[in-house]
Motif scaffolding. Structure first.
Motif, PDB file in Angstrom:
ATOM      1  N   GLN A  72       0.823  -1.200   0.000  1.00 16.26           N
ATOM      2  CA  GLN A  72       0.000   0.000   0.000  1.00 16.26           C
ATOM      3  C   GLN A  72       0.857   1.251   0.000  1.00 16.26           C
ATOM      4  O   GLN A  72       0.508   2.268  -0.594  1.00 16.26           O
ATOM      5  N   HIS A  73       2.043   1.187   0.640  1.00 21.38           N
ATOM      6  CA  HIS A  73       2.963   2.314   0.644  1.00 21.38           C
ATOM      7  C   HIS A  73       3.442   2.629  -0.758  1.00 21.38           C
ATOM      8  O   HIS A  73       3.521   3.795  -1.172  1.00 21.38           O
ATOM      9  N   ASP A  74       3.729   1.588  -1.512  1.00 20.41           N
ATOM     10  CA  ASP A  74       4.193   1.809  -2.879  1.00 20.41           C
ATOM     11  C   ASP A  74       3.086   2.376  -3.768  1.00 20.41           C
ATOM     12  O   ASP A  74       3.345   3.185  -4.672  1.00 20.41           O
ATOM     13  N   VAL A  75       1.843   1.959  -3.538  1.00 16.08           N
ATOM     14  CA  VAL A  75       0.725   2.491  -4.324  1.00 16.08           C
ATOM     15  C   VAL A  75       0.551   3.991  -4.060  1.00 16.08           C
ATOM     16  O   VAL A  75       0.370   4.801  -4.984  1.00 16.08           O
ATOM     17  N   ALA A  76       0.630   4.390  -2.788  1.00 16.84           N
ATOM     18  CA  ALA A  76       0.513   5.814  -2.460  1.00 16.84           C
ATOM     19  C   ALA A  76       1.652   6.613  -3.060  1.00 16.84           C
ATOM     20  O   ALA A  76       1.470   7.733  -3.562  1.00 16.84           O
ATOM     21  N   LEU A  77       2.835   5.993  -3.001  1.00 13.51           N
ATOM     22  CA  LEU A  77       3.984   6.675  -3.579  1.00 13.51           C
ATOM     23  C   LEU A  77       3.822   6.864  -5.085  1.00 13.51           C
ATOM     24  O   LEU A  77       4.143   7.918  -5.642  1.00 13.51           O
ATOM     25  N   GLU A  78       3.289   5.872  -5.747  1.00 13.15           N
ATOM     26  CA  GLU A  78       3.085   5.972  -7.191  1.00 13.15           C
ATOM     27  C   GLU A  78       2.017   7.010  -7.531  1.00 13.15           C
ATOM     28  O   GLU A  78       2.127   7.751  -8.521  1.00 13.15           O
ATOM     29  N   ARG A 113       1.409   9.701  -5.784  1.00  8.21           N
ATOM     30  CA  ARG A 113       2.063  11.003  -5.641  1.00  8.21           C
ATOM     31  C   ARG A 113       2.956  11.294  -6.849  1.00  8.21           C
ATOM     32  O   ARG A 113       3.059  12.437  -7.319  1.00  8.21           O
ATOM     33  N   ARG A 114       3.639  10.261  -7.306  1.00  8.86           N
ATOM     34  CA  ARG A 114       4.501  10.425  -8.471  1.00  8.86           C
ATOM     35  C   ARG A 114       3.696  10.890  -9.689  1.00  8.86           C
ATOM     36  O   ARG A 114       4.106  11.811 -10.414  1.00  8.86           O
TER      37      ARG A 114
END
Length: 717
Positions: free
Chosen positions: A30-36, A38-39
């Motif tokens: 889920q952290h990576d999804v949020a980061l993506e 934002r990207r």
């Protein structure tokens, strides 16, 4: 997982929004999804800022083009604009440089070196130059707009270059501010991101990517993906054009010429033109109200109203408009001195053509300082020749050179032109006339009416005037001594530079004629035996009348009565004894006897005295009182000199602002010259025109300038 400071990333450009997610690692949590997410959001922000910056660049180019294409024609504007803006522009560039230094690319922050709150505060402070750039550019723009507004409100001059310059400054400020924001967006990312968003991506690479995208993908897909960014790039351009167009379009500038509004009428054969009336009907055929500053003169087909900026031809039978000419923005010179060099209206001998002099709108040469004061130049002039039958424009010159009119030619400056086909006939500078040529060539003797086919020239070397046929100006003939003419506005005939020419005829001193000077008169004025002669006859024009018509003794030509009646009128002989109330003006000399001595009618070739003249030349025009029972009625009265029935036109109550017996309306019925002697106190006058005698009565208040004209018919003689 915290980001590594030395990680590199590919820059998110305006062309990579459609990049495949295969280029980035698959989100594993889920952290990576949020980061993506934002990207992706940062990618959209950067793409929008890049499009906006490109649009500002296009708008800056548009402002430059407008600056050079919409200039006002006033010099020294560029220097004033630079003086107003260089400090503000320097500050704007300095603030942008500060933003560039604060936001280097790339920049990575360690997450443990600052808290998110401190990072947000620091980023906000670092974004301050972007806002200050806009404030500085806006303040500089305001100074330029203030200059434009001052000039426009004071001189009605639109400085187009100032508008374009101010729009360019605003666009330049937005360009620099957007550039700082773009650098900040590239350099700033969440502290826990694995990669920054910055990477080298030259414009050549982006163009190649766009080409490949157009080749491999449907155009609708490309338009859908890039359309919003293209529209965003056009926003600055459209905003600049709108901000320039709204205050610029529809307002005059320094180089704008007057607007000419013209309607023409049908042509009429010479044998169908109306004739000058002799005598008067008892009632008016028609009336018409005129606005202030309008007057009446004679054309070939009837009366012509002279307005502030043009002329209107009327039908003498019913007062309907036949044609009109308006030079909006210009001002017609006063027609009261039409025969002199200072005059504004000149007629051809037959009345077919009319030359008008206009003062054009003020032309300002340069902007003197940043306070908005324009350096005024001498007013420009225009000379227009009209056909008084149709109202058609024959010539339109920029200038006020001396001008003479014959029935078929015009001498403007040193060049003669045909009025029938507008062709050039000859130039005095290219001819040798009595030894005068080149820089010492013959000149027009005066500005005014000439003969039917003859010009009056001045030979500078000999300091004398000669007559020159329009078809062969090198064959000159001597001009007899012209009898001085008197104007009601001049105290001496010596101030009048030209003769009174009526239908090609002038008054000259009779060769060898008698001269008489009353013993009481100390001035140079004296009575001389005079004649009426035809200029064409003196110039040897084949078929011209060469006879001389005796007009008796006189000291001057009665200019007022001559021009208003269309005849040659002389003053009576000087009184044998000194009048009790003599003055520098010659008019009081004939206060008791009247100012009409002899009248020569060039149309009938007759000479009459005042007591024998039925027309306007010896008539009196005024407003008199008539008692009817217990009421007093005002009547517009015309009293001919020969005692024949004149006109008596009842005036409706309220037509005049003073009682009918007021001296301003000439109730004593003095003749034309005596009534016109004090022009400001003469509120009723008349002029003879083909088809009707026009009586003009000032109405409203004394200083309103409004008037009403009455057309009176009569037998044509």
């Amino acid at each position: 997982m915290p980001p590594t400071p030395n990680d590199n990333t590919a820059d998110v450009t305006s062309d990579d929004t459609a990049a495949s997610t295969a280029d980035s690692p698959e989100p594993s949590s889920q952290h990576d999804v949020a980061l993506e997410n934002r990207r992706q959001r940062h990618r959209r922000i950067i793409a929008a800022l890049r499009s906006l910056r490109f649009g500002c660049l296009l708008a800056l180019i548009a402002a430059t083009i407008l600056y050079f294409t919409c200039r006002s024609g006033i010099t020294k504007v560029a220097g004033s604009l630079l003086s107003l803006s260089w400090k503000g522009m320097a500050l704007t560039v300095f603030l942008w440089a500060c933003g560039v230094v604060l936001w280097p690319e790339p920049r990575h922050d360690r997450p443990d070196s600052r808290s998110r709150l401190l990072a947000a505060i620091r980023s906000s402070l670092m974004l301050l130059p972007a806002a200050l750039v806009l404030v500085s550019a806006g303040y500089t723009t305001t100074s330029v707009i203030r200059l434009w507004r001052t000039v426009f409100s004071t001189y009605t001059v639109n400085l187009g270059e100032a508008l374009a310059y101010s729009a360019g400054i605003a666009t330049f400020g937005l360009l620099l501010s957007t550039d700082v924001l773009l650098r900040a967006a590239r350099a700033t990312f969440e502290p826990y991101a694995r990669q920054s968003l910055y990477g080298s991506d030259p414009i050549s690479s982006r163009l190649l990517d766009l080409r490949d995208e157009l080749r491999t993908q449907p155009w609708r897909s490309t338009a859908r993906a890039r359309g919003p960014r293209a529209l965003l790039a056009l926003v600055p351009v459209m905003a600049l054009v709108a901000s320039f167009t709204v205050p610029y379009i529809g307002h005059p500038s320094a180089s704008r010429r007057p607007v000419i509004a013209q309607t023409t009428g049908p042509s009429v054969n010479a044998d169908q033109l109306p004739e000058y009336p002799s005598g008067f009907t008892s009632q008016a055929m028609w009336t018409k109200n005129l606005p202030p500053e309008q007057n009446v003169t004679a054309g070939a087909a009837g009366p012509v109203i002279l307005t502030q900026d043009g002329a209107i031809g009327l039908n003498p039978r019913d007062g309907a408009t036949l044609w009109s000419y308006q030079r909006k923005g210009s001002t017609l010179w006063s027609y009261q001195h039409e025969g002199s060099a200072a005059g504004g209206v000149i007629h051809s001998p037959d009345g077919r053509y009319m030359a008008m002099r206009f003062t054009e709108p003020d032309v300002y040469a340069s902007l003197t300082d940043t306070d908005g004061r324009l350096e005024t130049s001498m007013p420009a002039f225009a000379t227009v020749v009209l056909d008084t039958i149709t109202g058609a424009t024959i010539f339109d010159w920029r200038g006020d050179s001396p001008l003479q009119l014959t029935d078929s030619a015009v001498l403007y400056g040193t060049t003669a032109y045909s009025l029938t086909d507008r062709s050039k006939m000859w130039d005095l500078r290219e001819l040798t006339i009595n030894g005068a040529s080149g820089s010492n060539a013959a000149q027009a003797g005066y500005s005014g009416t000439a003969g039917h086919s003859t010009f009056i020239l001045t030979l500078p070397s000999e300091k004398r005037d000669v007559l020159a046929p329009q078809n062969d100006p090198t064959t000159t003939h001597g001009l007899p001594t012209l009898t001085p003419w008197s104007s009601s506005t001049a105290s001496s005939s010596a101030t009048n530079p030209g003769p009174v020419v009526i239908d090609g005829w002038v008054v000259v001193d009779k060769p060898g004629g008698k001269q008489v000077k009353p013993s009481w008169l100390k001035e140079k004025r004296r009575d001389t035996e005079v004649q009426a002669v035809n200029l064409d006859g003196l110039a040897g024009i084949p078929g011209a009348d060469t006879r001389a018509y005796e007009l008796g003794m006189t000291s001057e030509v009665n200019e007022t009565a001559s021009r208003q009646s269309g005849t040659l009128v002389t003053f009576p002989p000087l009184p044998a004894e000194e009048p009790p109330n003599s003055s520098p003006s010659p008019l009081p000399l004939w206060e008791s006897s009247g100012t009409v001595g002899s009248v020569f009618n060039p149309r009938t070739l007759t000479v009459t005295t005042a007591a024998q003249t039925p027309g306007l030349a010896a008539a009196s025009v005024g407003v008199t009182q008539v008692t009817s029972g217990e009421t007093i009625e005002g009547r517009l009265t015309v009293k001919p000199g020969d005692g024949s029935p004149g006109a008596s036109i009842p005036l409706a109550p309220g037509t005049t602002f003073s009682p009918p017996g007021d001296r301003l309306y000439n109730p004593q019925l003095k003749d034309l010259a005596l009534a016109d002697g004090k022009h400001d106190d003469n509120l009723v006058t008349a002029v003879a025109t083909p088809g009707a005698t026009i009586i003009m009565l000032q109405t409203g208040t004394r200083f309103s300038g409004t008037s009403r004209i009455y057309a009176v018919g009569g037998e044509a003689r």
